[in-house]
Structures are given as C-alpha cells and as structure tokens.
Design a protein around this motif. Structure first.
Motif, PDB file in Angstrom:
ATOM      1  N   ASP A   1      10.909   5.945 -13.142  1.00 48.10           N
ATOM      2  CA  ASP A   1      11.280   7.160 -13.872  1.00 48.10           C
ATOM      3  C   ASP A   1      11.321   8.372 -12.939  1.00 48.10           C
ATOM      4  O   ASP A   1      12.195   9.238 -13.061  1.00 48.10           O
ATOM      5  CB  ASP A   1      10.276   7.419 -15.001  1.00 48.10           C
ATOM      6  N   LYS A   2      10.367   8.436 -12.009  1.00 46.48           N
ATOM      7  CA  LYS A   2      10.301   9.565 -11.090  1.00 46.48           C
ATOM      8  C   LYS A   2      11.544   9.634 -10.220  1.00 46.48           C
ATOM      9  O   LYS A   2      12.126  10.715 -10.036  1.00 46.48           O
ATOM     10  CB  LYS A   2       9.057   9.445 -10.203  1.00 46.48           C
ATOM     11  N   ALA A   3      11.983   8.496  -9.693  1.00 39.89           N
ATOM     12  CA  ALA A   3      13.171   8.474  -8.839  1.00 39.89           C
ATOM     13  C   ALA A   3      14.427   8.744  -9.652  1.00 39.89           C
ATOM     14  O   ALA A   3      15.319   9.481  -9.211  1.00 39.89           O
ATOM     15  CB  ALA A   3      13.271   7.137  -8.119  1.00 39.89           C
ATOM     16  N   ARG A   4      14.505   8.181 -10.849  1.00 37.19           N
ATOM     17  CA  ARG A   4      15.703   8.351 -11.674  1.00 37.19           C
ATOM     18  C   ARG A   4      15.877   9.796 -12.142  1.00 37.19           C
ATOM     19  O   ARG A   4      16.992  10.215 -12.459  1.00 37.19           O
ATOM     20  CB  ARG A   4      15.653   7.404 -12.878  1.00 37.19           C
TER      21      ARG A   4
ATOM     22  N   LYS B   1       0.312   8.129  -4.208  1.00 42.01           N
ATOM     23  CA  LYS B   1       0.548   9.046  -5.333  1.00 42.01           C
ATOM     24  C   LYS B   1       0.793  10.471  -4.818  1.00 42.01           C
ATOM     25  O   LYS B   1       0.471  10.815  -3.687  1.00 42.01           O
ATOM     26  CB  LYS B   1      -0.673   9.055  -6.272  1.00 42.01           C
ATOM     27  N   GLY B   2       1.360  11.289  -5.691  1.00 37.80           N
ATOM     28  CA  GLY B   2       1.461  12.717  -5.425  1.00 37.80           C
ATOM     29  C   GLY B   2       2.578  13.134  -4.497  1.00 37.80           C
ATOM     30  O   GLY B   2       2.634  14.296  -4.082  1.00 37.80           O
TER      31      GLY B   2
ATOM     32  N   LEU C   1      10.702   8.885   0.147  1.00 39.96           N
ATOM     33  CA  LEU C   1      11.782   8.289   0.930  1.00 39.96           C
ATOM     34  C   LEU C   1      11.517   8.439   2.431  1.00 39.96           C
ATOM     35  O   LEU C   1      11.763   7.519   3.216  1.00 39.96           O
ATOM     36  CB  LEU C   1      13.122   8.930   0.565  1.00 39.96           C
ATOM     37  N   ALA C   2      11.001   9.598   2.818  1.00 36.95           N
ATOM     38  CA  ALA C   2      10.705   9.842   4.234  1.00 36.95           C
ATOM     39  C   ALA C   2       9.598   8.918   4.728  1.00 36.95           C
ATOM     40  O   ALA C   2       9.674   8.363   5.828  1.00 36.95           O
ATOM     41  CB  ALA C   2      10.315  11.298   4.450  1.00 36.95           C
ATOM     42  N   VAL C   3       8.571   8.723   3.905  1.00 33.58           N
ATOM     43  CA  VAL C   3       7.476   7.833   4.278  1.00 33.58           C
ATOM     44  C   VAL C   3       7.971   6.395   4.382  1.00 33.58           C
ATOM     45  O   VAL C   3       7.614   5.652   5.304  1.00 33.58           O
ATOM     46  CB  VAL C   3       6.320   7.936   3.255  1.00 33.58           C
TER      47      VAL C   3
ATOM     48  N   VAL D   1       0.832  -1.191   0.000  1.00 32.55           N
ATOM     49  CA  VAL D   1       0.000   0.000   0.000  1.00 32.55           C
ATOM     50  C   VAL D   1       0.873   1.250   0.000  1.00 32.55           C
ATOM     51  O   VAL D   1       0.592   2.237  -0.699  1.00 32.55           O
ATOM     52  CB  VAL D   1      -0.942   0.012   1.215  1.00 32.55           C
ATOM     53  N   LEU D   2       1.941   1.209   0.777  1.00 35.97           N
ATOM     54  CA  LEU D   2       2.843   2.350   0.891  1.00 35.97           C
ATOM     55  C   LEU D   2       3.386   2.785  -0.465  1.00 35.97           C
ATOM     56  O   LEU D   2       3.399   3.965  -0.807  1.00 35.97           O
ATOM     57  CB  LEU D   2       3.999   1.984   1.827  1.00 35.97           C
TER      58      LEU D   2
END
Length: 206
Positions: free
Chosen positions: A144-147, A80-81, A88-90, A75-76
């Motif tokens: 893609d978002k992390a990269r 989104k958003g 990373l903090a979550v 779930v984690l």
C-alpha cells in the motif's frame, strides 16, 4: 540430480560448509575435489558424505547458505520508517554491494562456467539470488505504501527494471579486474541515478 534433497545439519555442518566454500572459491566447481574439501574442513570424507551425497549437493548448499547470509534481503525489506524513495535507495545500495562483493562475483563466475554441464547450479544461483531479490522488490512495489506513490502495472517487470538499473558497467569492470575497489561515492552515484530513473518512470502524476 535431485537438488531438493533434505540436508541434515549436525555438529560439523558449519565446519563442512566453511571448508567447501573456501575450496570452491579457490578452485571453482570442477577443480574442487572432495578430498581437498574434507582437508580444508578438517573432517573425514566419511563425515562429509554423511551430510552430502556428492559435490553438486554440497556446492548448492554453500550457494544457498551464502546467498542468504550476504544479501540480507529479508532483513532489508523489514526496515520501518523509510519513505518509498529512501527504501528504493537502500534496496539499490544493498543490491549493488552484493553484486560487487567477492562472493557475488565468484559465485557468478563459477555458476556461469558450470551451468551448461550442471544446470542445477545456475538454477540454484538464480533462485537464491536474482529471483529472491526480484520477488522481494515486486512484493514491496505491491504494498500500500509503494502504491500510494508509484503507478506500477506490472510489479515483476518493474522489479527487474530496478535491478537492471543497478547492473551498470561498474559490475563488468570489477568482474574483469579493471576496477578492484570501487569508491563509495561511485556506488552512491549509481544508486541515485537508478532511483531517479525508476521514479521518473513510475511515480504517480500529481
């Protein structure tokens, strides 16, 4: 022992799992008896054995069920958003909370104590907990978002490094009973430092 045995899930499955969890957490794996588990679950031994052929398979099922329920890892990673830093903090907050939970601590103790005699227990704990978390973090780091933000050549190693940044001295203090109720501010401080350290290593140069 065949740890991959297909377990049937009948009407009293949840009842058996709940009783077994209570006994294993109270007595440990070796100290738990099938008779005691059946009593706590409110079922007959025949009913218990109709679900599980032995105590080892019952423990493995409790382990897998509880890891899936308490880690909330799937779930984690679907949230989104969030920015990469926020995600990373979550991740760190959930991982630390899981490591410090009564279940996480109890299962770690039991599996370490019994892993030499019953290697499947340690293997199952690793696969259901640390390995599953590592695979999910690695998959996120490959997104893609992390990269777009991070320069990670070895996502598996980076995932392990992030997890290790969460395993601070606080985990040992809780395990040894030195600290029993960590303050939220202390956990948040560890999360903040873990994320900052990770980003300092992997964030892309401007």
């Amino acid at each position: 022992m065949n740890a991959e045995l297909q377990i049937k899930k009948g009407r009293k499955y949840d009842q058996v799992i709940a009783g077994a969890r209570a006994v294993f957490m109270r007595e440990g794996f070796e100290g738990a008896s099938v008779d005691e588990i059946a009593r706590d679950a409110g079922v007959s031994k025949a009913t218990l054995y109709s679900y599980f052929p032995d105590k080892q398979h019952l423990f493995l099922e409790v382990l897998k069920t509880e890891c899936a329920a308490q880690s909330e890892v799937d779930v984690l990673f679907e949230q989104k958003g969030l920015s990469v830093e926020e995600k990373l903090a979550v991740i760190c907050k959930k991982l630390i909370t899981f490591l410090l939970s009564d279940f996480g601590q109890d299962m770690f103790r039991v599996c370490v104590a019994e892993s030499k005699r019953f290697p499947d227990l340690g293997t199952a704990f690793y696969a259901s907990g640390p390995k599953h978390w590592g695979e999910k973090i690695s998959s996120f780091l490959c997104s893609d978002k992390a990269r777009a933000v991070l320069d990670v050549e070895d996502p598996d190693l980076a995932a392990d490094q992030l997890a290790q940044l969460c395993r601070t001295d606080l985990m040992l203090k809780v395990m040894f009973g030195i600290e029993q109720d960590p303050k939220e501010e202390e956990i948040d401080r560890i999360v903040d430092e873990a994320v900052r350290t990770f980003l300092a290593r992997y964030v892309r140069a401007a």
